[in-house]
Design a protein around this motif. Structure first.
Motif, short mmCIF file in Angstrom:
data_model
loop_
_atom_site.label_atom_id
_atom_site.label_comp_id
_atom_site.label_asym_id
_atom_site.label_seq_id
_atom_site.Cartn_x
_atom_site.Cartn_y
_atom_site.Cartn_z
N ALA A 192 0.81 -1.31 0.11
CA ALA A 192 -0.03 -0.09 -0.12
C ALA A 192 0.74 1.31 -0.01
O ALA A 192 0.42 2.21 -0.66
CB ALA A 192 -0.92 -0.14 1.14
N ALA A 193 2.08 1.23 0.61
CA ALA A 193 2.73 2.39 0.83
C ALA A 193 3.83 2.70 -0.24
O ALA A 193 4.42 3.65 -0.47
CB ALA A 193 3.67 2.45 2.11
N LYS A 194 4.06 1.59 -1.00
CA LYS A 194 5.01 1.70 -2.17
C LYS A 194 4.72 2.58 -3.27
O LYS A 194 3.75 2.30 -3.91
CB LYS A 194 5.38 0.38 -2.74
CG LYS A 194 6.56 0.40 -3.63
CD LYS A 194 6.93 -0.97 -4.04
CE LYS A 194 8.24 -1.14 -4.82
NZ LYS A 194 8.63 -2.59 -5.07
N THR A 195 5.64 3.72 -3.75
CA THR A 195 5.60 4.53 -4.77
C THR A 195 6.66 4.26 -5.66
O THR A 195 6.82 4.59 -6.93
CB THR A 195 5.61 5.99 -4.44
OG1 THR A 195 7.02 6.25 -3.98
CG2 THR A 195 4.61 6.45 -3.49
N GLY A 196 7.80 3.59 -5.28
CA GLY A 196 8.95 3.16 -6.15
C GLY A 196 9.86 4.40 -6.08
O GLY A 196 11.06 4.43 -6.74
N GLN A 197 9.59 5.56 -5.54
CA GLN A 197 10.53 6.33 -5.46
C GLN A 197 11.45 6.61 -4.02
O GLN A 197 10.86 6.10 -3.20
CB GLN A 197 9.51 7.89 -5.26
CG GLN A 197 8.88 8.18 -6.59
CD GLN A 197 9.68 7.94 -7.97
OE1 GLN A 197 10.72 8.77 -7.95
NE2 GLN A 197 9.20 7.24 -9.04
N ILE A 198 12.18 7.22 -3.94
CA ILE A 198 13.16 7.39 -2.72
C ILE A 198 12.35 8.09 -1.65
O ILE A 198 11.49 9.11 -2.22
CB ILE A 198 14.52 8.12 -2.95
CG1 ILE A 198 15.51 8.08 -1.79
CG2 ILE A 198 14.12 9.59 -3.13
CD1 ILE A 198 16.77 8.40 -2.22
N GLY A 199 12.49 7.55 -0.45
CA GLY A 199 11.79 8.26 0.49
C GLY A 199 10.27 7.45 0.63
O GLY A 199 9.61 7.97 1.58
N ASP A 200 10.12 6.27 0.19
CA ASP A 200 8.86 5.31 0.84
C ASP A 200 8.89 5.35 2.14
O ASP A 200 7.73 5.19 2.70
CB ASP A 200 9.00 4.21 -0.13
CG ASP A 200 8.22 4.56 -1.49
OD1 ASP A 200 7.82 5.82 -1.94
OD2 ASP A 200 8.38 3.35 -2.55
N GLY A 201 10.03 5.19 2.80
CA GLY A 201 9.80 4.72 4.15
C GLY A 201 10.58 3.43 4.70
O GLY A 201 11.09 2.75 3.80
N LYS A 202 10.29 3.10 5.80
CA LYS A 202 10.66 1.73 6.55
C LYS A 202 9.72 1.48 7.42
O LYS A 202 8.82 1.78 7.98
CB LYS A 202 11.99 2.35 7.32
CG LYS A 202 13.13 2.59 6.72
CD LYS A 202 14.34 1.96 6.47
CE LYS A 202 15.39 2.35 5.87
NZ LYS A 202 15.56 3.60 5.21
N ILE A 203 9.97 -0.19 7.77
CA ILE A 203 9.26 -0.94 8.55
C ILE A 203 10.19 -1.41 9.64
O ILE A 203 10.94 -2.10 9.19
CB ILE A 203 8.36 -1.82 7.79
CG1 ILE A 203 7.40 -1.37 6.87
CG2 ILE A 203 7.69 -2.80 8.85
CD1 ILE A 203 6.68 -2.44 6.10
N PHE A 204 9.91 -1.41 10.72
CA PHE A 204 10.52 -1.85 11.94
C PHE A 204 9.62 -2.73 12.71
O PHE A 204 8.53 -2.53 13.15
CB PHE A 204 11.22 -0.72 12.96
CG PHE A 204 11.88 0.40 12.20
CD1 PHE A 204 13.23 -0.06 11.67
CD2 PHE A 204 11.41 1.39 11.88
CE1 PHE A 204 13.87 0.96 11.24
CE2 PHE A 204 12.23 2.50 11.19
CZ PHE A 204 13.38 2.21 10.90
N VAL A 205 10.09 -3.85 13.30
CA VAL A 205 9.54 -5.00 13.94
C VAL A 205 10.11 -5.22 15.58
O VAL A 205 11.12 -5.32 15.38
CB VAL A 205 9.24 -6.19 13.26
CG1 VAL A 205 8.38 -7.11 14.11
CG2 VAL A 205 8.49 -5.97 11.84
#
Length: 112
Positions: free
Chosen positions: A80-93
């Motif tokens: 859902a969050a992916k745009t393919g551009q730099i700055g899409d983010g990170k996920i931490f668990v």
């Protein structure tokens, strides 16, 4: 139990929320944050003057889930969050040792 924390672009919030709801994740916490990663900010022009924006607006989503839902949750957020551009983010668990629902006193998995 785990806490999944995702840092995403602000305009992707509704899509991520809908994706999480679709897989059965119903509670989440959203915080407006600022930060940067590899993109190191950018420059903008305001009233003819150029200035650097070092910290970009982001959204932090935190979700407490059972351990067996981690992979499904990560896949939903990523899709859902992916745009393919730099700055899409990170996920931490991270691990979640104990949880209590204040209203009922339910603990751990029952509280989620």
């Amino acid at each position: 139990m785990k806490i999944v924390m995702a840092i995403i672009k602000p305009f992707k919030l509704e899509e991520v929320r809908d994706a999480l709801t679709a897989i059965g994740v119903h509670g989440l916490t959203v915080t407006e944050v600022k930060g940067y990663g590899r993109q190191k900010g950018h420059t903008e022009i305001y009233r003819g003057a150029e200035y650097a924006v070092s910290f970009l607006p982001k959204i932090k989503i935190e979700v407490a889930i059972n351990s067996d839902q981690v992979d499904k949750t990560i896949e939903a957020i990523t899709a859902a969050a992916k745009t393919g551009q730099i700055g899409d983010g990170k996920i931490f668990v991270t691990n979640l040792d104990h949880a209590v629902r204040i209203r009922t006193g339910e603990a751990d998995a029952a509280a989620l």
